[in-house]
Scaffold this motif. Structure first.
Motif: not given
Ligand code: 6PG
Length: 257
Positions: A1-26
């Motif tokens: 049974x997914x928690x509400x937070x898991x539901x939100x995260x499962x609907x969202x693709x989350x990518x963590x980049x090292x810094x703002x420059x890498x974020x801009x590149x992605x």
């Protein structure tokens, strides 16, 4: 049974980049891919630009080679997610930020830029912009505006575009665009014009850009917290059929564990 937070995260693709420059590149890579796919599919790319400061790195990247040359700007149509009610040359104008970092540096016909008229009375400006959207998307043979890519930022209070916690604009279900005041602690303390949740949730691709430690608590609340009685505005962006992606730098993602 997914928690509400898991539901939100499962609907969202989350990518963590090292810094703002890498974020801009992605983000630039994704912008180019979205433009190419949309133009291949429909002959045009309808994109909503985010305001604030975070997207400036992405816009500067898109304004120079090689990114600039990978977008067919002649088939790109630029809209805005929100605008401060100031003249277009005002330092607080989202249009001015986009013009200085991107629009003045790419071969985008001026007729392809749909600026929110922040210099007008807010209610009138919202009605004018809504009419522009209806007309443009009707000519595209579409009903309600369905943007190919919607870029969004998020404030430390969890607002996005100019949809702020506790403000009536957040609950707007029918208008495409609305005017809103801002909560007392928000800068700049001027009224705003903003796309509403129905328009944001109709997007084919919604891409949040989040950077900085000051966003970490809001990111955690939106992406990993339990569902509160009144979800933060950014948490209420849940595209009906489109994709939802968060690009975060490590500082903004620190609360995700
Ligand atoms: C605005 C933006 C707003 C912005 C967030 C984050 O007009 O300010 O539309 O929603 O995205 O406030 O702003 P920063 O990127 O400056 O942190």
């Amino acid at each position: 049974m997914q928690s509400e937070a898991q539901k939100v995260m499962s609907k969202s693709e989350i990518h963590v980049l090292p810094d703002p420059d890498a974020l801009a590149q992605e983000a630039g890579r994704r912008f180019i891919a979205s433009a190419s796919a949309a133009i291949s599919a429909s002959g045009q790319f309808n994109v909503v630009l985010a305001g604030g400061s975070t997207p400036a790195g992405l816009y500067r990247l898109l304004a120079q080679a090689p990114c600039r040359d990978k977008v067919d700007w002649s088939r790109t149509f630029v809209y805005f997610g929100d605008e401060r009610c100031v003249p277009p040359d005002h330092p607080d104008s989202n249009y001015r930020m986009a013009r200085e970092t991107l629009l003045d540096h790419v071969p985008l016909p001026s007729a392809n830029i749909f600026r929110m008229p922040g210099e007008l009375d807010p209610v009138a400006a919202a009605a004018i912009y809504a009419a522009v959207l209806r007309q443009d998307f009707r000519t595209h043979g579409l009903g309600r505006p369905r943007f190919d890519l919607i870029l969004l930022g998020m404030g430390a209070d969890g607002h996005t575009a100019s949809l702020f916690p506790g403000m009536p604009a957040l609950g707007e279900r029918w208008r495409l665009v609305t005017a809103t005041a801002v909560p007392a602690d928000v800068h700049p303390a001027v009224p705003r014009i903003t796309l509403t949740l129905p328009v944001l949730n109709a997007g084919r691709e919604v891409l949040f850009l989040g950077a900085g430690a000051n966003k970490a608590e809001a990111v955690r609340a939106v992406l990993a917290g339990p569902k509160p009685a009144e979800p933060l505005p950014a948490r209420r962006v849940r595209p009906r059929t489109g994709t939802l992606t968060w690009l975060l730098d490590e500082a903004a993602a620190a609360g995700l564990g």
